[in-house]
Motif scaffolding. Structure first.
Motif, PDB file in Angstrom:
ATOM      1  N   GLU A   1       4.083  23.112  -4.127  1.00  0.00           N
ATOM      2  CA  GLU A   1       4.377  22.947  -2.702  1.00  0.00           C
ATOM      3  C   GLU A   1       4.824  24.256  -2.049  1.00  0.00           C
ATOM      4  N   PRO A   2       5.707  25.060  -2.669  1.00  0.00           N
ATOM      5  CA  PRO A   2       6.043  26.349  -2.047  1.00  0.00           C
ATOM      6  C   PRO A   2       4.851  27.303  -1.979  1.00  0.00           C
TER       7      PRO A   2
ATOM      8  N   LYS B   1       2.747  26.088   0.889  1.00  0.00           N
ATOM      9  CA  LYS B   1       3.508  26.274   2.134  1.00  0.00           C
ATOM     10  C   LYS B   1       3.399  27.704   2.633  1.00  0.00           C
ATOM     11  N   HIS B   2       3.376  28.672   1.710  1.00  0.00           N
ATOM     12  CA  HIS B   2       3.386  30.083   2.104  1.00  0.00           C
ATOM     13  C   HIS B   2       1.998  30.727   2.034  1.00  0.00           C
TER      14      HIS B   2
ATOM     15  N   ASP C   1       4.906  36.646   0.930  1.00  0.00           N
ATOM     16  CA  ASP C   1       4.740  35.191   0.864  1.00  0.00           C
ATOM     17  C   ASP C   1       4.778  34.701  -0.573  1.00  0.00           C
TER      18      ASP C   1
ATOM     19  N   LYS D   1       8.385  34.654  -1.720  1.00  0.00           N
ATOM     20  CA  LYS D   1       9.098  33.526  -1.123  1.00  0.00           C
ATOM     21  C   LYS D   1       8.736  32.232  -1.845  1.00  0.00           C
ATOM     22  N   ALA D   2       7.449  32.104  -2.168  1.00  0.00           N
ATOM     23  CA  ALA D   2       7.004  30.898  -2.880  1.00  0.00           C
ATOM     24  C   ALA D   2       7.691  30.791  -4.245  1.00  0.00           C
TER      25      ALA D   2
ATOM     26  N   SER E   1      10.580  32.116  -5.134  1.00  0.00           N
ATOM     27  CA  SER E   1      11.998  31.836  -4.946  1.00  0.00           C
ATOM     28  C   SER E   1      12.233  30.358  -4.647  1.00  0.00           C
ATOM     29  N   GLU E   2      11.415  29.790  -3.765  1.00  0.00           N
ATOM     30  CA  GLU E   2      11.581  28.373  -3.435  1.00  0.00           C
ATOM     31  C   GLU E   2      11.185  27.478  -4.607  1.00  0.00           C
ATOM     32  N   ALA E   3      10.180  27.903  -5.384  1.00  0.00           N
ATOM     33  CA  ALA E   3       9.785  27.132  -6.559  1.00  0.00           C
ATOM     34  C   ALA E   3      10.908  27.127  -7.595  1.00  0.00           C
TER      35      ALA E   3
ATOM     36  N   ALA F   1      13.414  24.665  -6.485  1.00  0.00           N
ATOM     37  CA  ALA F   1      12.924  23.307  -6.734  1.00  0.00           C
ATOM     38  C   ALA F   1      12.998  22.960  -8.217  1.00  0.00           C
TER      39      ALA F   1
ATOM     40  N   ALA G   1      14.959  33.266  -0.894  1.00  0.00           N
ATOM     41  CA  ALA G   1      13.689  33.316  -0.170  1.00  0.00           C
ATOM     42  C   ALA G   1      13.848  34.012   1.169  1.00  0.00           C
TER      43      ALA G   1
END
Length: 416
Positions: free
Chosen positions: A262-263, A266-267, A293, A296-297, A299-301, A304, A411
């Motif tokens: 999903e991250p 998303k990016h 991007d 960021k993906a 970092s968010e992953a 999660a 992120a």
């Protein structure tokens, strides 16, 4: 339903020409909609054309059951005075809710061939469904619905609602009956086109699906593109799959892939394939922010995955570990495979380096390893920790490897 030749169109005159006013909706549906890709636009135009010939339609809906990994169905809603239809999607599971089971749509989909109900006659049937009560409070007077038959027995639903005190006339009902086969044909073509695109997006990603639909279907067709490449793999999956029940393993993989995927999507990343417990994704360098991007993906992953692992710990399970390799370079992007079975993917030395870096995470004990080529392109030499140079299988020279420092940036800290 009545046949195409019925009282809705009136009787032919002596020259055999049907009354123009009555024919125009059906003729338009059959001969003038070829250039419109989207059924919602056709539906809006059709309803407005019905109004033009004095059919008192104030509200109309199309309900489609669709093949989609997330959605069970979709509803297209038109209301008099609007220029665009409203499209609502419904997740899987809605088919088991009381709202759906106690609805006209459920009744039509399960064999009823026509529903016609006055909404203001004070009878018990006028409050049979919550929808009827809602429509009555909106000042509407009569509801009609029919199945919309597609091939292979697929049964969708169309409804019309009147706002006139007298509701629909028998001529109106007969007119609806005449246009339904044409609407079924027109809607099935658009639905199949959308389904083809949805299935391709689901299995090969949005960009690859565009390429395939645009004609990139021959083996060897493709292009060289610059990309930031991310390869991720789950640790100890073989031991987990041997020890866990099958359904638990599938649930684990789905949770892990949700956390990672999903991250990425998303990016702006494109996941080209899932490989057992691993995935391959690219961020095309045609986007100047591709490297930022990607970070960021990641970092968010990671955030999660921390949440997912906390759930595993609470359930008495061992937390999941993973490795991510990141590199940047040119890749060959296109169709590869046998004559009858193709895979739309990326190959090349840059992909191999990302894969080797992912494997190296086991040795270096860092969950994310990034090549110097990526780090320099991202402008992050001073932000990341230098871990040294490592020989990678198949390469003549060692590769400088970087990792996130202990105080790994969030992120929101990644430079744009």
């Amino acid at each position: 339903m009545q046949s195409l030749v019925n009282t809705a169109w009136g009787s032919p005159d002596e020259s055999g020409v049907w009354p123009v006013k009555r024919r125009k909706v059906l003729d338009w549906l059959m001969t003038e909609t070829q250039g419109e890709r989207f059924i919602d636009n056709i539906f809006v135009e059709m309803c407005n054309r019905l109004l033009d010939i004095d059919v008192p339609v104030a509200r109309a809906t199309l309900h489609f059951a669709i093949q989609h990994p997330q959605w069970f169905g979709a509803r297209i809603l038109w209301q008099k005075g609007v220029t665009e239809a409203k499209i609502d999607t419904f997740e899987h599971g809605v088919e088991d809710t009381s709202e759906y089971l106690n609805s006209p749509v459920y009744e039509i989909r399960n064999g009823v061939n026509e529903l016609r109900q006055r909404l203001d006659d004070g009878t018990q049937d006028a409050s049979r469904y919550a929808l009827y009560d809602q429509l009555r409070t909106e000042g509407l007077t009569e509801y009609v619905a029919w199945p919309l038959h597609h091939t292979l027995g697929k049964r969708h639903v169309v409804s019309f609602v009147s706002d006139k005190p007298e509701g629909f006339s028998e001529d109106n009902i007969a007119l609806f009956a005449d246009i339904l086969p044409a609407l079924a044909l027109v809607s099935e073509i658009r639905l199949k086109n959308r389904l083809a695109r949805t299935l391709l997006e689901t299995y090969v990603g949005p960009h690859a699906s565009e390429q395939i639909l645009a004609g990139a279907t021959r083996r060897g067709s493709g292009a060289t593109v610059g990309a930031a490449i991310l390869i991720c793999d789950l640790r100890d999956f073989t031991a987990i799959s041997d020890a866990w029940p099958r359904d638990d393993v599938i649930e684990l993989l789905n949770g892990y892939f949700d956390a990672m995927s999903e991250p990425i999507q998303k990016h702006g990343g494109e996941i080209l394939k899932f490989m057992g417990d691993g995935l391959l994704a690219i961020f095309p360098l045609s986007n100047p922010a591709a490297c930022a991007d990607l970070l960021k993906a990641i970092s968010e992953a990671q955030t999660a995955m921390t949440t997912l692992n906390n759930e595993h710990i609470r359930a008495g399970r061992v937390p999941l570990e993973y490795g991510i390799g990141v590199h940047a370079g040119d890749v060959m992007y296109g169709n590869i495979g046998s004559r009858t079975r193709l895979d739309f993917t990326v190959i090349g030395p840059a992909v191999n380096i990302a894969s080797r870096l992912e494997s190296l995470t086991k040795e270096v004990k860092h969950p994310v390893l990034l090549s110097r080529a990526f780090v320099e392109l991202a402008g992050l030499e001073s932000e990341l920790e230098t871990l040294g140079s490592y020989p990678l299988r198949g390469l003549d020279r060692p590769v400088d490897v970087f990792g996130f420092p202990a105080n790994h940036f969030r992120a929101t800290d990644v430079p744009a």
